[in-house]
Design an enzyme around this catalytic site. Sequence first.
Site, PDB file in Angstrom:
ATOM      1  N   THR A  27       7.563 -22.147  10.750  1.00  0.00           N
ATOM      2  CA  THR A  27       6.840 -23.424  10.730  1.00  0.00           C
ATOM      3  C   THR A  27       5.523 -23.111  11.404  1.00  0.00           C
ATOM      4  O   THR A  27       5.528 -22.363  12.379  1.00  0.00           O
ATOM      5  CB  THR A  27       7.567 -24.456  11.626  1.00  0.00           C
TER       6      THR A  27
ATOM      7  N   ARG B  16      17.355 -32.131   2.112  1.00  0.00           N
ATOM      8  CA  ARG B  16      17.393 -31.834   3.549  1.00  0.00           C
ATOM      9  C   ARG B  16      15.974 -31.918   4.145  1.00  0.00           C
ATOM     10  O   ARG B  16      15.015 -31.400   3.602  1.00  0.00           O
ATOM     11  CB  ARG B  16      17.962 -30.444   3.761  1.00  0.00           C
ATOM     12  N   VAL B  17      15.891 -32.588   5.282  1.00  0.00           N
ATOM     13  CA  VAL B  17      14.635 -32.646   6.028  1.00  0.00           C
ATOM     14  C   VAL B  17      14.935 -32.163   7.441  1.00  0.00           C
ATOM     15  O   VAL B  17      15.953 -32.527   8.028  1.00  0.00           O
ATOM     16  CB  VAL B  17      14.075 -34.096   6.052  1.00  0.00           C
TER      17      VAL B  17
ATOM     18  N   THR C  35       9.607 -25.130  16.756  1.00  0.00           N
ATOM     19  CA  THR C  35       9.817 -24.341  15.537  1.00  0.00           C
ATOM     20  C   THR C  35      11.226 -23.755  15.613  1.00  0.00           C
ATOM     21  O   THR C  35      11.786 -23.612  16.696  1.00  0.00           O
ATOM     22  CB  THR C  35       8.761 -23.222  15.421  1.00  0.00           C
ATOM     23  N   GLY C  36      11.779 -23.434  14.468  1.00  0.00           N
ATOM     24  CA  GLY C  36      13.135 -22.879  14.464  1.00  0.00           C
ATOM     25  C   GLY C  36      14.103 -23.801  13.756  1.00  0.00           C
ATOM     26  O   GLY C  36      13.702 -24.574  12.871  1.00  0.00           O
TER      27      GLY C  36
ATOM     28  N   GLY D  17      15.735 -26.677  12.627  1.00  0.00           N
ATOM     29  CA  GLY D  17      15.367 -28.082  12.738  1.00  0.00           C
ATOM     30  C   GLY D  17      16.506 -28.993  13.145  1.00  0.00           C
ATOM     31  O   GLY D  17      16.297 -29.975  13.871  1.00  0.00           O
TER      32      GLY D  17
HETATM   33  N1  GLY Z   1      11.724 -26.103  11.849  1.00  0.00           N
HETATM   34  C1  GLY Z   1      11.666 -26.197  10.465  1.00  0.00           C
HETATM   35  C2  GLY Z   1      12.856 -26.750   9.844  1.00  0.00           C
HETATM   36  O1  GLY Z   1      13.965 -26.601  10.365  1.00  0.00           O
HETATM   37  O2  GLY Z   1      12.735 -27.341   8.791  1.00  0.00           O
END
Ligand code: GLY
Length: 325
Positions: free
Chosen positions: A187, A215-216, A238-239, A241
């Site tokens: 990200t 998926r979000v 980041t990582g 989510g």
């Molecule tokens: N950090 C990005 C995601 O998991 O979508």
Amino acid sequence: MKKARRNFLKKGTLGIVSAPFLSIGSCAATENKTSIKTLPVIISTWDAGKEANEEAFKILKSGGTSLDAVEKGVMLAEADDTNQYVGDGGKPDRDGYVTLDACIMDWKGNAGSVCFLENIVHPISVARRVMEKTPHVMLVGEGAKQFAIEEGFKTKNLLTQQSKMDWEEWKKTAEYRPVINTENHDTIGMLAIDEKGNISGACTTSGMAFKMRGRVGDSPIIGAGLFVDNEVGGAVATGLGEAVLRTLTSFLCVEFMRNGKTPQEACKMAIERLTQKHKNYKDFQVGIIALDKNGNTGAFAIQEGFTYALSAEGKNEVSHSESMI
Ligand code: GLY
């Protein structure tokens, strides 16, 4: 005394000089722990942040705001179709569709976000338009795309040959398994404070590779992937989510700073909270960066290997963050 410092001290009402007059829960306690940096300061996630910082710095130096800087900075990664984790060229979901998430916040507390957006190279700019041109904070999917097209954004097939090939390969196993520090970027998140002391932040991603359709993750969610409070500072995560969503890591990090922690302490505490809530934390990566009102920064991650780019006091360098493991 440097100009930015002079200006900052003059401002008073938001700076540490006036800290005794701020209410409990303010950033007053950072007073004794951190110095006032020369502004601007820009910090971004992963190695790709270096180039993004350069772009953001140029925008600030040519009179742009911190909002312009973070938008234009992360747009570089979105447009780079060799970056398979952001924008054009992002890895698709398990059905072969590239879907993008992004959000943006400015120093006035305004926020805009898009998620599950398809066929638009620059979700961060659509998020900014949502913020500036609609009464809403978030638009999703078809509605977000329709809005983008109405705003003049062009559509494009974002699935590159490389990402298509990787998807074909993945289909042979079809396993959901977080890959730690995938290609050193998942990200791009950026925080910038300009010479006036105004902080903005941006966060943009194509999300977890081969995710379920629909998926979000954390990146477009205000308080999860990104949070900015100009009285205190900002943070970007980041990582994985899902883990960030469960613990609102960015909001938490800013709240730790509000209660007197330095950005570095706040990042560490936010990651510690996340790991306390996830027994399997050794199996995935989450990293966080933070920036406070005085231009001080922090970065921390669960695992080794998380890098961030810092543009400050004439330098723009990539470093490895401290980590828990
Ligand atoms: N950090 C990005 C995601 O998991 O979508």
